[in-house]
Motif scaffolding. Structure first.
Motif, PDB file in Angstrom:
ATOM      1  N   LEU A  54       0.739  -1.216  -0.142  1.00  0.00           N
ATOM      2  CA  LEU A  54      -0.012  -0.242   0.013  1.00  0.00           C
ATOM      3  C   LEU A  54       0.889   1.244  -0.011  1.00  0.00           C
ATOM      4  O   LEU A  54       0.616   2.320  -0.676  1.00  0.00           O
ATOM      5  CB  LEU A  54      -0.825  -0.084   1.362  1.00  0.00           C
ATOM      6  N   SER A  55       1.912   1.222   0.639  1.00  0.00           N
ATOM      7  CA  SER A  55       2.802   2.229   0.780  1.00  0.00           C
ATOM      8  C   SER A  55       3.501   2.668  -0.598  1.00  0.00           C
ATOM      9  O   SER A  55       3.631   3.862  -0.672  1.00  0.00           O
ATOM     10  CB  SER A  55       4.000   2.261   1.907  1.00  0.00           C
ATOM     11  N   ALA A  56       3.859   1.700  -1.020  1.00  0.00           N
ATOM     12  CA  ALA A  56       4.502   1.659  -2.551  1.00  0.00           C
ATOM     13  C   ALA A  56       3.792   2.115  -3.547  1.00  0.00           C
ATOM     14  O   ALA A  56       3.848   3.149  -4.303  1.00  0.00           O
ATOM     15  CB  ALA A  56       5.084   0.349  -2.951  1.00  0.00           C
ATOM     16  N   THR A  57       2.419   1.633  -3.560  1.00  0.00           N
ATOM     17  CA  THR A  57       1.408   2.049  -4.571  1.00  0.00           C
ATOM     18  C   THR A  57       0.962   3.554  -4.425  1.00  0.00           C
ATOM     19  O   THR A  57       0.974   4.292  -5.365  1.00  0.00           O
ATOM     20  CB  THR A  57       0.220   1.435  -4.627  1.00  0.00           C
ATOM     21  N   THR A  58       0.869   4.033  -3.310  1.00  0.00           N
ATOM     22  CA  THR A  58       0.649   5.522  -2.913  1.00  0.00           C
ATOM     23  C   THR A  58       1.955   6.314  -3.449  1.00  0.00           C
ATOM     24  O   THR A  58       1.768   7.339  -3.831  1.00  0.00           O
ATOM     25  CB  THR A  58       0.622   5.520  -1.279  1.00  0.00           C
ATOM     26  N   ALA A  59       3.155   5.688  -2.967  1.00  0.00           N
ATOM     27  CA  ALA A  59       4.435   6.388  -3.511  1.00  0.00           C
ATOM     28  C   ALA A  59       4.324   6.734  -5.184  1.00  0.00           C
ATOM     29  O   ALA A  59       4.555   7.750  -5.809  1.00  0.00           O
ATOM     30  CB  ALA A  59       5.674   5.939  -3.270  1.00  0.00           C
ATOM     31  N   LEU A  60       3.880   5.572  -5.904  1.00  0.00           N
ATOM     32  CA  LEU A  60       4.085   5.513  -7.386  1.00  0.00           C
ATOM     33  C   LEU A  60       2.861   6.369  -7.835  1.00  0.00           C
ATOM     34  O   LEU A  60       3.080   7.273  -8.823  1.00  0.00           O
ATOM     35  CB  LEU A  60       3.712   4.087  -7.606  1.00  0.00           C
ATOM     36  N   ARG A  61       1.674   6.485  -7.183  1.00  0.00           N
ATOM     37  CA  ARG A  61       0.666   7.318  -7.653  1.00  0.00           C
ATOM     38  C   ARG A  61       0.925   8.772  -7.366  1.00  0.00           C
ATOM     39  O   ARG A  61       0.228   9.801  -8.158  1.00  0.00           O
ATOM     40  CB  ARG A  61      -0.808   6.788  -6.849  1.00  0.00           C
ATOM     41  N   SER A  62       1.635   9.263  -6.535  1.00  0.00           N
ATOM     42  CA  SER A  62       1.988  10.278  -5.983  1.00  0.00           C
ATOM     43  C   SER A  62       2.805  10.957  -7.350  1.00  0.00           C
ATOM     44  O   SER A  62       2.936  12.131  -7.487  1.00  0.00           O
ATOM     45  CB  SER A  62       2.513  10.471  -4.697  1.00  0.00           C
ATOM     46  N   HIS A  63       3.599  10.080  -7.994  1.00  0.00           N
ATOM     47  CA  HIS A  63       4.369  10.881  -9.137  1.00  0.00           C
ATOM     48  C   HIS A  63       4.056   9.761 -10.517  1.00  0.00           C
ATOM     49  O   HIS A  63       4.815   9.287 -10.925  1.00  0.00           O
ATOM     50  CB  HIS A  63       5.748  10.504  -8.712  1.00  0.00           C
ATOM     51  N   VAL A  64       2.683  10.243 -10.858  1.00  0.00           N
ATOM     52  CA  VAL A  64       2.346   9.177 -11.911  1.00  0.00           C
ATOM     53  C   VAL A  64       3.276   9.387 -13.297  1.00  0.00           C
ATOM     54  O   VAL A  64       3.586   8.399 -13.985  1.00  0.00           O
ATOM     55  CB  VAL A  64       0.780   9.596 -12.340  1.00  0.00           C
TER      56      VAL A  64
END
Length: 426
Positions: A8-18
């Motif tokens: 969940l943390s990794a996907t949040t980080a990736l979504r923050s810099h699409v």
């Protein structure tokens, strides 16, 4: 942190810099798409060649002129030829395991087959004229759909009759039934060519392309009719040249011993010690084609994998930048209790997800590219593109592995940061 928390943390980080995430995975997308397209083309070509070779018939041996190291066929006056008398010698030997023999001759000149021009009224069609025996359709498993094939009576009388391939019939006659009609065939080159009128006696079934070309576009006439009228298939010494002897076997398991027996008969008939002819089997043709395709597959895969490595280096670079940008975040996480393993897993999973998603997009893009290539007939109308589950799995596996390898060093660097120094980072 549990593994779910890490994801969940990794996907949040990736979504923050699409945008940056997409650009990071672009190299992987291109690499995996290249793997899918190139392997699809290679698999399709391999299947196509296999179908063409199997389309020649079943359990066949082909006797051809020229020794094995020769390139291409031999013609009258250019090295060892193959004669109708050779085929007769095999017939007279009555060897076991032989179910049928059919000689054939194609109008040609040294080094190439000459197209003949067939005409009906105002319609013209460029084709290949094959001189065949009556046994041709049985040996090659290639039968007439309308009318009849060449008979023994046609052979004896050297009759001017012709059987059309299905495409040749369509091109010349359209919806008209060609059986009983007369066509003109011009054979030869320039002033050395001759024109004959042939009566159409049949139309072959549609077969498609084979290793010998598209047989639906050919026309078949009695072998003696060609040999008697076209100088290019006659030998000055009185022998009647042929291009190939097709031999149908009863038992494929006895191919080797039958081949040796045929070679012995031909050596004796031709008065030679060594083989001045070639005997090939369908399995050998298929094996050769498969080896060529595998070599091509290794080559294209090597090129595609290089692009994946380049994509992996790009991911490592971006991950290192990300670690630098998020140093304070790492410090905060460690200050509130995150372990080194948690930090390591967080960045490693981010790299893994980037390449896995990139690989999935690459697979979809590669598949779409093959559909477009087939629809637009890129590479020709006969070119097939076959996307296999094996190469989809390999593409995803390699992309995921690339992500793990590319993410190890940045994740390890992030996990070793001192929390106090990380919190002081501006």
């Amino acid at each position: 942190m549990t593994l779910i928390d890490v994801f969940l943390s990794a996907t949040t980080a990736l979504r923050s810099h699409v945008l940056r995430t997409f650009l990071t995975m672009l190299g992987i997308i291109i690499g995996v798409a290249a793997v899918i397209v190139l392997t699809a083309a290679s698999e399709g070509a391999q299947q196509g060649v296999g179908e063409r070779i199997r389309g020649l018939g079943s359990n066949l041996l082909f006797v051809k002129p020229g020794v094995e190291e020769d390139e291409g066929p031999s013609f009258p006056g250019q090295g060892p030829s193959l004669f109708f008398e050779d085929a007769n010698a095999i017939k007279l030997a009555a060897l076991p395991n032989i179910d049928g023999i059919a000689s054939q001759a194609v109008v040609g000149e040294p080094g190439e087959i000459i197209q003949v021009r067939a005409s009906y009224r105002s319609e013209n069609f460029s084709t290949v004229m094959v001189g065949a025996e009556s046994s041709y359709q049985f040996v090659r498993d290639f039968y007439v759909a309308r009318g009849r094939f060449i008979s023994e009576d046609d052979i004896t009388k050297k009759a001017l009759v012709v059987v059309l391939g299905s495409d040749a019939a369509s091109e010349l006659f359209g919806d008209i039934d060609p059986v009983g009609e007369s066509i003109r065939i011009f054979a030869g080159v320039g002033q050395f060519g001759v024109t004959f009128n042939f009566t159409v006696i049949g139309v072959m079934e549609a077969r498609g392309g084979s290793a010998l070309g598209n047989e639906d576009e050919r026309v078949f006439v009695p072998l003696p009719s060609v040999q008697a009228r076209v100088a290019l298939v006659r030998n000055p010494n009185g022998f009647t040249n042929i291009d190939q002897i097709n031999i149908k076997l009863e038992d494929r398991g006895k191919t080797d011993e039958t081949r040796e027996a045929i070679a012995g008969v031909l050596r004796e008939a031709r008065g030679t010690v060594d083989n001045d002819f070639r005997i090939e089997s369908q399995s050998e043709l298929l094996s050769t084609a498969t080896e060529v395709e595998r070599s091509l597959q290794v080559l294209v895969l090597s090129i595609a994998l290089i692009s994946l490595v380049v994509g992996g280096l790009g991911i490592m670079n971006i991950m290192l930048v990300s670690v630098t940008e998020r140093t304070r975040e790492i410090g905060i996480r460690k200050a509130i209790g995150a372990r080194r393993m948690d930090i390591l897993m967080q960045f490693l999973v981010e790299a893994f997800l980037v390449t896995l998603i990139g690989g999935a997009i690459g697979v979809a893009g590669g598949w779409a590219a093959t559909q477009i290539a087939e629809a637009w007939e890129i590479g020709g109308s006969d070119t097939q593109y076959t996307v296999t589950a094996r190469w989809v799995f390999v593409g995803l596996l390699v992309s995921a592995f690339t992500g793990i390898v590319a993410g190890v060093y940045p994740a390890w660097s992030a996990s070793r940061l001192d929390p106090i120094e990380a919190l002081r980072h501006e």
